[in-house]
Design a protein around this motif. Structure first.
Motif, mmCIF file in Angstrom:
data_model
loop_
_atom_site.group_PDB
_atom_site.id
_atom_site.type_symbol
_atom_site.label_atom_id
_atom_site.label_comp_id
_atom_site.label_asym_id
_atom_site.label_seq_id
_atom_site.Cartn_x
_atom_site.Cartn_y
_atom_site.Cartn_z
ATOM 1 N N GLN A 38 -55.515 -27.105 46.732
ATOM 2 C CA GLN A 38 -54.530 -26.087 47.076
ATOM 3 C C GLN A 38 -53.725 -25.748 45.842
ATOM 4 N N ALA A 39 -53.841 -24.509 45.420
ATOM 5 C CA ALA A 39 -53.078 -24.009 44.284
ATOM 6 C C ALA A 39 -51.775 -23.395 44.786
ATOM 7 N N PRO A 40 -50.773 -23.313 43.946
ATOM 8 C CA PRO A 40 -49.491 -22.733 44.380
ATOM 9 C C PRO A 40 -49.680 -21.340 44.956
ATOM 10 N N GLY A 41 -49.102 -21.111 46.132
ATOM 11 C CA GLY A 41 -49.164 -19.806 46.767
ATOM 12 C C GLY A 41 -50.483 -19.483 47.426
ATOM 13 N N ARG A 42 -51.395 -20.443 47.466
ATOM 14 C CA ARG A 42 -52.700 -20.195 48.056
ATOM 15 C C ARG A 42 -52.972 -21.199 49.168
ATOM 16 N N GLU A 43 -53.935 -20.847 50.011
ATOM 17 C CA GLU A 43 -54.298 -21.748 51.084
ATOM 18 C C GLU A 43 -55.219 -22.858 50.557
ATOM 19 N N ARG A 44 -55.232 -23.959 51.285
ATOM 20 C CA ARG A 44 -56.126 -25.054 50.928
ATOM 21 C C ARG A 44 -57.575 -24.588 51.120
ATOM 22 N N GLU A 45 -58.430 -24.940 50.167
ATOM 23 C CA GLU A 45 -59.810 -24.510 50.238
ATOM 24 C C GLU A 45 -60.762 -25.667 49.977
ATOM 25 N N GLN A 80 -66.626 -35.500 40.222
ATOM 26 C CA GLN A 80 -66.727 -35.328 38.781
ATOM 27 C C GLN A 80 -66.549 -33.854 38.463
ATOM 28 N N MET A 81 -65.567 -33.556 37.643
ATOM 29 C CA MET A 81 -65.247 -32.166 37.325
ATOM 30 C C MET A 81 -65.442 -31.947 35.827
ATOM 31 N N ASN A 82 -66.371 -31.081 35.503
ATOM 32 C CA ASN A 82 -66.664 -30.748 34.110
ATOM 33 C C ASN A 82 -66.358 -29.280 33.843
ATOM 34 N N SER A 83 -66.270 -28.942 32.565
ATOM 35 C CA SER A 83 -66.023 -27.549 32.157
ATOM 36 C C SER A 83 -64.851 -26.958 32.928
ATOM 37 N N LEU A 84 -63.778 -27.685 32.974
ATOM 38 C CA LEU A 84 -62.627 -27.261 33.769
ATOM 39 C C LEU A 84 -62.007 -25.988 33.220
ATOM 40 N N LYS A 85 -61.503 -25.180 34.140
ATOM 41 C CA LYS A 85 -60.894 -23.896 33.818
ATOM 42 C C LYS A 85 -59.448 -23.892 34.311
ATOM 43 N N PRO A 86 -58.603 -23.057 33.741
ATOM 44 C CA PRO A 86 -57.224 -22.992 34.220
ATOM 45 C C PRO A 86 -57.130 -22.701 35.727
ATOM 46 N N GLU A 87 -58.071 -21.929 36.241
ATOM 47 C CA GLU A 87 -58.034 -21.614 37.673
ATOM 48 C C GLU A 87 -58.413 -22.796 38.554
ATOM 49 N N ASP A 88 -58.832 -23.894 37.961
ATOM 50 C CA ASP A 88 -59.061 -25.113 38.732
ATOM 51 C C ASP A 88 -57.766 -25.887 38.967
ATOM 52 N N THR A 89 -56.690 -25.453 38.361
ATOM 53 C CA THR A 89 -55.399 -26.114 38.541
ATOM 54 C C THR A 89 -54.972 -26.064 40.000
ATOM 55 N N ALA A 90 -54.708 -27.229 40.569
ATOM 56 C CA ALA A 90 -54.342 -27.331 41.985
ATOM 57 C C ALA A 90 -54.061 -28.792 42.304
ATOM 58 N N VAL A 91 -53.553 -28.999 43.499
ATOM 59 C CA VAL A 91 -53.491 -30.351 44.057
ATOM 60 C C VAL A 91 -54.796 -30.577 44.813
ATOM 61 N N LYS A 108 -53.308 -38.292 50.379
ATOM 62 C CA LYS A 108 -52.286 -37.579 49.618
ATOM 63 C C LYS A 108 -52.953 -36.980 48.381
ATOM 64 N N GLY A 109 -52.479 -35.854 47.965
ATOM 65 C CA GLY A 109 -53.138 -35.147 46.889
ATOM 66 C C GLY A 109 -52.904 -35.751 45.519
ATOM 67 N N THR A 110 -53.751 -35.328 44.594
ATOM 68 C CA THR A 110 -53.588 -35.678 43.193
ATOM 69 C C THR A 110 -53.602 -34.381 42.384
ATOM 70 N N GLN A 111 -52.641 -34.243 41.493
ATOM 71 C CA GLN A 111 -52.475 -32.997 40.755
ATOM 72 C C GLN A 111 -53.458 -32.917 39.598
ATOM 73 N N VAL A 112 -54.147 -31.785 39.516
ATOM 74 C CA VAL A 112 -55.009 -31.479 38.378
ATOM 75 C C VAL A 112 -54.458 -30.229 37.703
ATOM 76 N N THR A 113 -54.147 -30.344 36.436
ATOM 77 C CA THR A 113 -53.633 -29.209 35.674
ATOM 78 C C THR A 113 -54.528 -28.974 34.468
ATOM 79 N N VAL A 114 -55.059 -27.768 34.372
ATOM 80 C CA VAL A 114 -55.928 -27.393 33.263
ATOM 81 C C VAL A 114 -55.173 -26.384 32.404
ATOM 82 N N SER A 115 -54.782 -26.837 31.236
ATOM 83 C CA SER A 115 -53.953 -25.993 30.371
ATOM 84 C C SER A 115 -54.054 -26.476 28.932
ATOM 85 N N SER A 116 -53.966 -25.529 28.024
ATOM 86 C CA SER A 116 -53.963 -25.883 26.606
ATOM 87 C C SER A 116 -52.529 -26.075 26.121
#
Length: 116
Positions: A38-45, A80-91, A108-116
């Motif tokens: 679930q990304a901010p402002g979006r529904e869980r997918e 396993q998450m490879n080639s991560l993109k900023p749009e993969d940022t979510a809980v 409970k969720g775990t935060q993933v943040t993809v950012s330079s």
């Protein structure tokens, strides 16, 4: 019943992370398992799910980059998450669904943040 997700963090674009979800209090062998986000402002997918030993579903946006797997002996499901993109940022959340009653258990969720 407890599902404990771990492995999230901050990673640059193109990087990799491995999420784990350990279950306790259930017979893990009789549950379907999946990862959602679930990304901010979006529904869980749905991200990925194992619904039978031979059926694995992935969201189109992660196909070829993410791999879900399970180790029943350890009551654990991995992502396993490879080639991560900023749009993969979510809980990211794991879910276990009883194969007969369809009862759902969420971790409970775990935060993933993809950012330079």
């Amino acid at each position: 019943v407890q599902l404990q997700a771990s492995g999230g963090g901050l990673v640059p674009p193109g990087g990799s992370l491995r999420l784990s979800c350990a279950a306790s209090g259930i017979n893990f062998n009789i549950y379907y398992v999946g990862w959602y986000r679930q990304a901010p402002g979006r529904e869980r997918e749905l991200v990925a799910a194992i619904t039978t030993p031979s059926t694995i579903d992935y969201a189109d946006s992660v196909k070829g980059r993410f791999t879900i797997s399970r180790a029943n002996a350890r009551n654990t499901v991995y992502l396993q998450m490879n080639s991560l993109k900023p749009e993969d940022t979510a809980v990211y959340y794991c879910k276990a669904t009883h194969i007969i009653t369809r009862a759902d258990y969420w971790g409970k969720g775990t935060q993933v943040t993809v950012s330079s």
